[in-house]
Design a protein around this motif. Structure first.
Motif, PDB file in Angstrom:
ATOM      1  N   LEU A  47      -2.426 -26.141  -0.825  1.00  0.00           N
ATOM      2  CA  LEU A  47      -2.455 -27.598  -0.972  1.00  0.00           C
ATOM      3  C   LEU A  47      -3.881 -28.097  -1.179  1.00  0.00           C
ATOM      4  O   LEU A  47      -4.097 -29.075  -1.902  1.00  0.00           O
ATOM      5  N   LYS A  82       9.137 -30.701   3.513  1.00  0.00           N
ATOM      6  CA  LYS A  82       7.822 -30.928   4.127  1.00  0.00           C
ATOM      7  C   LYS A  82       6.709 -30.790   3.086  1.00  0.00           C
ATOM      8  O   LYS A  82       5.756 -31.575   3.072  1.00  0.00           O
ATOM      9  N   ARG A  85       6.586 -33.836   0.816  1.00  0.00           N
ATOM     10  CA  ARG A  85       5.944 -34.976   1.477  1.00  0.00           C
ATOM     11  C   ARG A  85       4.422 -34.839   1.427  1.00  0.00           C
ATOM     12  O   ARG A  85       3.700 -35.812   1.190  1.00  0.00           O
ATOM     13  N   LYS A  86       3.929 -33.628   1.638  1.00  0.00           N
ATOM     14  CA  LYS A  86       2.475 -33.401   1.589  1.00  0.00           C
ATOM     15  C   LYS A  86       1.949 -33.582   0.166  1.00  0.00           C
ATOM     16  O   LYS A  86       0.855 -34.116  -0.035  1.00  0.00           O
ATOM     17  N   ASP A  89       1.538 -37.132  -0.509  1.00  0.00           N
ATOM     18  CA  ASP A  89       0.359 -37.683   0.156  1.00  0.00           C
ATOM     19  C   ASP A  89      -0.922 -37.434  -0.636  1.00  0.00           C
ATOM     20  O   ASP A  89      -1.865 -38.232  -0.561  1.00  0.00           O
TER      21      ASP A  89
END
Length: 610
Positions: A47, A82, A85-86, A89
């Motif tokens: 990420l 999950k 969602r990251k 962001d």
């Protein structure tokens, strides 16, 4: 003028470095894998790396799409939620999905409003599937590679979804999402990101009496795809996103291929201004070489089914001799001696350390390096048993690779400076505007003062900007030391880039709805691998008869692959012409047999387990 129609060049990236290359060499968008659940399991990225790519891309209004296009079990689906969602962001522009469990989570409100894109792994080959996705709220569909221009046009006429189409790179022989051969052979599923490329292996073709019709050939291996000459046709058919394949390819492939298609799309945009075409991203590509996709890895090129099956009578889409890169055809051997050979052409350019190859008598490819090239004589690094007439190819051009390696191609954004009374304005090509105040003394020599301003402001250096224009909208020109002028320019460009990033807004996804799925029921070929996917199909009026093969179902007597590549047609044995209905089988090098069935109505071939 018609409404603006944005045309997007979409490039692959196996990692952060390749993503930067794709952006610098002209991509409007990049697709890249996250840590897990991409269709290329070996091309995952952290990420942190993806955030760096996104931050760099958004400077130029380049979009970043993340591949989460595998089927997921129940636990993996929750982990994928999950990750999504990251990704939201860190301002990722979209998620490319295959698993309908993701749609169920979006329908339930468990996902953020990040754009969802239907992967080609969803088997998108007709208008009914495209209309279904449109009804549930998906705004982009990645089309099957096998579609003709007419079929694409039909989908475009009947839907308003964005159509994304492959234009270059390796071809899967099977409809994407419908290949289970790799899983059957060794448990590595293409739908789980672990394809072992069973289509690039050797097979023999035999009949039901055991007679060998073709021995140890790459009977399922396709050439690579290149739609350079069909880009305008694809635009006219309704395609708006043009996708290069290659998330396992290196940075040299990215540089060469992306710049090639950037130039072609820019020509279309420039030559058809009346159509309202516009590129998605910002900036100008300052390139220092002429791209040539033939010089990058390829298995020979074809246009696949863009012109329909009839065109295949003139163009072979398969390469039964080798699944490796043959490269550029140079000519045929004219004369061969012990330590050198000559070609039947004298206009070829060959350099020391070039890689050459040829197809041997046994059908396998043999490669070697060039030690020396002098007076038309080619001296290989290893003695070759060549005979007159053998075709020679160049699959490594050392000089061209040197050009790629040393290229300083860069993308920059146009900026205009306006000098006013105590204010410097900086306006970029997208009309972002920042103001920087300054103070100084009235210049005694206006001409020299203006020259100093111009000299300082045009030094954009290694920044992401290039100067388009400088205006003076003041009668007085202030004198500032060169160091202050340079500081003023740097400050203005930093603020302008900050403004660009602040103004960048990823496209947002509306809440997913439900609609009737094109089929009322489905088996393992719907690739349902978790309860949420089954639930969404049921909400859409489709009952699931069984879960995916990867869930542990038997592979016996199953359709392992459906393809528009027909071995009968390729070998001149088409049932429509011969009437010979003998049963045919593929036999691999380990002795495993697979039945071939022929759906002549749809011109499709099926590879089936026994």
């Amino acid at each position: 003028m018609e409404k603006i129609k944005y045309l997007e060049l979409l490039a692959p990236a196996q990692n952060k470095e390749c993503a930067y290359e794709a952006i610098n060499y002209g991509a409007d968008s990049v697709y890249i894998g996250a840590t897990l659940y991409g269709a290329r399991k070996s091309a995952g990225n952290s990420l942190d790396d993806i955030k760096e790519v996104i931050d760099y891309a958004h400077k130029f209004n380049v979009r970043v799409y993340i591949t989460l296009n595998t089927i997921l079990n129940n636990a993996e689906l929750q982990e994928a939620v999950k990750i999504i969602r990251k990704l939201h962001d860190i301002k990722a522009d979209g998620i490319i999905f295959q698993d309908f469990g993701i749609l169920n989570e979006a329908h339930a409100g468990n996902l953020p409003d990040i754009k969802l894109i239907a992967s080609t792994q969803c088997d998108n080959r007709d208008k009914e599937k495209a209309k279904f996705f449109e009804k549930i709220g998906i705004r982009r569909v990645i089309l099957a590679r096998e579609l003709s221009l007419n079929e694409i046009k039909e989908i475009s006429k009947n839907t308003d979804v964005e159509l994304e189409s492959f234009i270059h790179g390796a071809l899967c022989v099977s409809y994407s999402g419908q290949c289970y051969l790799s899983y059957k052979i060794g448990g590595r599923s293409a739908n789980r990101g672990e394809c072992a490329q069973a289509c690039r292996k050797k097979y023999s073709l035999i009949n039901d009496k055991g007679k060998i019709l073709a021995k140890d050939k790459y009977l399922l291996s396709m050439k690579d795809f290149m739609a350079s000459d069909k880009l305008k046709n694809l635009v006219d058919a309704g395609v708006t996103s043009f996708k290069i394949e290659g998330r396992l390819k290196d940075s040299f492939y990215i540089r060469n291929t992306v710049l090639h298609y950037r130039k072609l799309l820019d020509e279309i945009i420039e030559n058809h201004k009346d159509k309202g075409y516009k590129k998605v991203s910002s900036g100008k590509i300052f390139s220092d070489f002429t791209p040539n996709p033939i010089k990058s890895f390829n298995r020979d090129f074809c246009e696949y089914f863009l012109d329909g099956r009839k065109a295949l009578n003139k163009e072979r889409i398969f390469n039964f001799d080798t699944p490796n890169s043959k490269g550029e055809f140079l000519g045929c051997v004219k004369k061969a001696e012990k330590d050198y050979f000559l070609l039947d052409r004298n206009d070829v350019k060959i350099s020391s350390q070039d890689g050459l190859c040829y197809i041997g008598e046994n059908g396998s490819i043999t490669g070697f390096l060039v030690n020396n090239f002098k007076d038309g004589k080619i001296f290989p690094n290893v003695q070759q048993n060549l005979k007159p007439g053998v075709k020679i190819y160049k699959n490594k051009d050392s000089a061209f690779y040197g050009v790629l390696k040393n290229s300083k191609t860069k993308r920059r954004i146009g900026v205009e400076f306006i000098v006013k009374d105590g204010i410097l304005e900086a306006i970029d090509e997208d009309k972002n505007l920042v103001l920087v105040e300054f103070s100084g003394e009235n210049a005694k020599n206006l001409k020299k003062a203006r020259e100093a301003w111009v000299s300082a402001l045009q030094k954009t250096g290694e920044s992401d900007f290039y100067l388009e224009n400088i205006k003076f909208e003041t009668e007085e020109v202030y004198f500032l030391p060169i160091s202050k002028l340079n500081e003023l320019r740097r400050n203005a460009l930093e603020k302008l880039m900050q403004k660009r990033l602040e103004n960048y807004k990823p496209e947002r996804q509306d809440r997913i709805k439900t609609a009737q799925y094109p089929e009322k029921s489905g088996d393992y070929r719907l690739n349902v691998h978790n309860k949420m996917a089954e639930e969404f199909y049921k909400k859409c009026g489709c009952s699931i008869e069984e879960y995916s093969l990867e869930s542990g179902s038997s592979t016996k007597n199953r359709e392992l692959m459906r393809t528009k590549h027909c071995i009968r047609h390729s070998l001149g044995m088409c049932l429509k012409n011969t009437g010979n209905h003998e049963k045919l089988f593929l036999k691999d090098e380990y002795g495993e047999k697979y039945a071939l069935e022929f759906d002549c109505k749809n011109c499709e071939m099926v590879v089936k387990s026994l």
